[in-house]
Design a protein around this motif. Structure first.
Motif, PDB file in Angstrom:
ATOM      1  N   THR A  73      54.354  25.252 -29.752  1.00 16.94           N
ATOM      2  CA  THR A  73      54.226  26.685 -29.519  1.00 16.94           C
ATOM      3  C   THR A  73      54.315  26.960 -28.013  1.00 16.94           C
ATOM      4  O   THR A  73      53.948  26.106 -27.196  1.00 16.94           O
ATOM      5  CB  THR A  73      52.886  27.205 -30.061  1.00 16.94           C
ATOM      6  N   PRO A  74      54.815  28.166 -27.610  1.00 17.34           N
ATOM      7  CA  PRO A  74      55.068  28.415 -26.187  1.00 17.34           C
ATOM      8  C   PRO A  74      53.830  28.526 -25.294  1.00 17.34           C
ATOM      9  O   PRO A  74      53.896  28.147 -24.128  1.00 17.34           O
ATOM     10  CB  PRO A  74      55.848  29.734 -26.186  1.00 17.34           C
ATOM     11  N   LYS A  75      52.722  29.017 -25.817  1.00 12.46           N
ATOM     12  CA  LYS A  75      51.537  29.196 -24.966  1.00 12.46           C
ATOM     13  C   LYS A  75      50.507  28.089 -25.144  1.00 12.46           C
ATOM     14  O   LYS A  75      50.075  27.477 -24.183  1.00 12.46           O
ATOM     15  CB  LYS A  75      50.883  30.552 -25.241  1.00 12.46           C
ATOM     16  N   SER A  76      50.103  27.838 -26.387  1.00 17.47           N
ATOM     17  CA  SER A  76      49.052  26.842 -26.631  1.00 17.47           C
ATOM     18  C   SER A  76      49.606  25.421 -26.708  1.00 17.47           C
ATOM     19  O   SER A  76      48.839  24.474 -26.739  1.00 17.47           O
ATOM     20  CB  SER A  76      48.292  27.180 -27.925  1.00 17.47           C
ATOM     21  N   HIS A  77      50.928  25.289 -26.729  1.00 18.17           N
ATOM     22  CA  HIS A  77      51.604  23.983 -26.760  1.00 18.17           C
ATOM     23  C   HIS A  77      51.134  23.124 -27.930  1.00 18.17           C
ATOM     24  O   HIS A  77      50.944  21.919 -27.802  1.00 18.17           O
ATOM     25  CB  HIS A  77      51.441  23.248 -25.428  1.00 18.17           C
ATOM     26  N   LYS A 174      51.448  30.653 -35.756  1.00 21.20           N
ATOM     27  CA  LYS A 174      50.977  30.719 -34.368  1.00 21.20           C
ATOM     28  C   LYS A 174      52.162  30.773 -33.401  1.00 21.20           C
ATOM     29  O   LYS A 174      52.155  31.524 -32.434  1.00 21.20           O
ATOM     30  CB  LYS A 174      50.097  29.501 -34.047  1.00 21.20           C
ATOM     31  N   ASN A 175      53.208  29.997 -33.668  1.00 15.59           N
ATOM     32  CA  ASN A 175      54.404  30.001 -32.826  1.00 15.59           C
ATOM     33  C   ASN A 175      55.054  31.388 -32.819  1.00 15.59           C
ATOM     34  O   ASN A 175      55.444  31.891 -31.761  1.00 15.59           O
ATOM     35  CB  ASN A 175      55.417  28.963 -33.308  1.00 15.59           C
ATOM     36  N   GLU A 178      52.834  33.754 -30.762  1.00 18.77           N
ATOM     37  CA  GLU A 178      52.945  33.483 -29.328  1.00 18.77           C
ATOM     38  C   GLU A 178      54.341  33.871 -28.803  1.00 18.77           C
ATOM     39  O   GLU A 178      54.453  34.374 -27.692  1.00 18.77           O
ATOM     40  CB  GLU A 178      52.658  32.014 -29.037  1.00 18.77           C
ATOM     41  N   SER A 179      55.372  33.637 -29.580  1.00 16.05           N
ATOM     42  CA  SER A 179      56.725  34.003 -29.166  1.00 16.05           C
ATOM     43  C   SER A 179      56.881  35.513 -29.055  1.00 16.05           C
ATOM     44  O   SER A 179      57.506  36.010 -28.117  1.00 16.05           O
ATOM     45  CB  SER A 179      57.777  33.455 -30.144  1.00 16.05           C
ATOM     46  N   ASN A 181      54.417  37.673 -28.502  1.00 10.45           N
ATOM     47  CA  ASN A 181      53.607  38.123 -27.373  1.00 10.45           C
ATOM     48  C   ASN A 181      54.290  37.813 -26.053  1.00 10.45           C
ATOM     49  O   ASN A 181      54.161  38.555 -25.097  1.00 10.45           O
ATOM     50  CB  ASN A 181      52.218  37.503 -27.417  1.00 10.45           C
ATOM     51  N   THR A 182      55.008  36.693 -25.988  1.00 11.97           N
ATOM     52  CA  THR A 182      55.718  36.309 -24.761  1.00 11.97           C
ATOM     53  C   THR A 182      56.860  37.274 -24.487  1.00 11.97           C
ATOM     54  O   THR A 182      57.092  37.682 -23.362  1.00 11.97           O
ATOM     55  CB  THR A 182      56.271  34.871 -24.876  1.00 11.97           C
TER      56      THR A 182
END
Length: 185
Positions: A73-77, A174-175, A178-179, A181-182
């Motif tokens: 995932t982009p933020k929480s990895h 979750k991905n 987060e995507s 939100n990014t």
């Protein structure tokens, strides 16, 4: 004492019911940080390296030598998916046998597929049709924890390959969050 033990067992059971279940690959939950996930796969015999934040591994899966790409995932990895690709083979009979064996193995574990597509005209050459991107060959399995897709496709610069993709449901959600939100920032 018995009441305390019973109370502890009830609390433990409730916590287990609320614990998030994740799809597994080779017995390892598709969850957690990339380095931790890769370390667990290394313990199963895979070799690894990290390239540009993406996990790349090699090893044996379902009796085949595979290359694995793991995404986070982009933020929480957090690990949410992976694709295992069988080395390219120019012989259609070999590719088809590997594909059918993988589908059979997955079906033995996950039951009847949600979807199976063999979109090749009966009189057509499947190898040529897949190579020219005019045909789709894939089987989709769905579980409460996520999905698995196995297929044959042409991969740029590599040729025709059998591949298997695993998507953990909770971490794919979750991905997506987060995507989104990014991209809205």
């Amino acid at each position: 004492m018995k009441k305390l033990l019973l109370f502890t067992l009830i609390i433990f059971s409730v916590l287990q019911l609320h614990a998030e279940n994740h799809l597994t690959f080779c017995g390892v939950q598709i969850d957690g940080e990339l380095s931790s996930f890769m370390l667990q796969l290394e313990e199963k015999g895979f070799t690894s390296e990290i390239k540009d934040g993406t996990g790349v591994m090699t090893g044996t899966f379902m009796g085949q030598e595979v290359g694995i790409i793991i995404t986070t995932t982009p933020k929480s990895h957090n690990v949410f998916s992976l694709v295992a690709m069988v080395e390219s083979n120019s012989k259609w009979a070999v590719l088809e046998t590997i594909y059918r064996n993988m589908v059979d193995s997955l079906q033995a574990v996950y039951g009847t597929p949600k979807e199976a597509i063999w979109d090749v005209a009966e009189d057509a050459n499947p190898k040529r049709e897949v190579a020219k991107k005019r045909a789709t060959i894939k089987t989709v399995f769905e579980t409460n924890e996520g999905g698995i897709i196995v297929g044959i496709d042409k991969v740029p610069f590599l040729g025709l390959m059998v591949w298997v993709a695993y998507f953990d449901k909770a971490n794919t959600t979750k991905n997506e969050e987060e995507s989104n939100n990014t991209s809205n920032v």
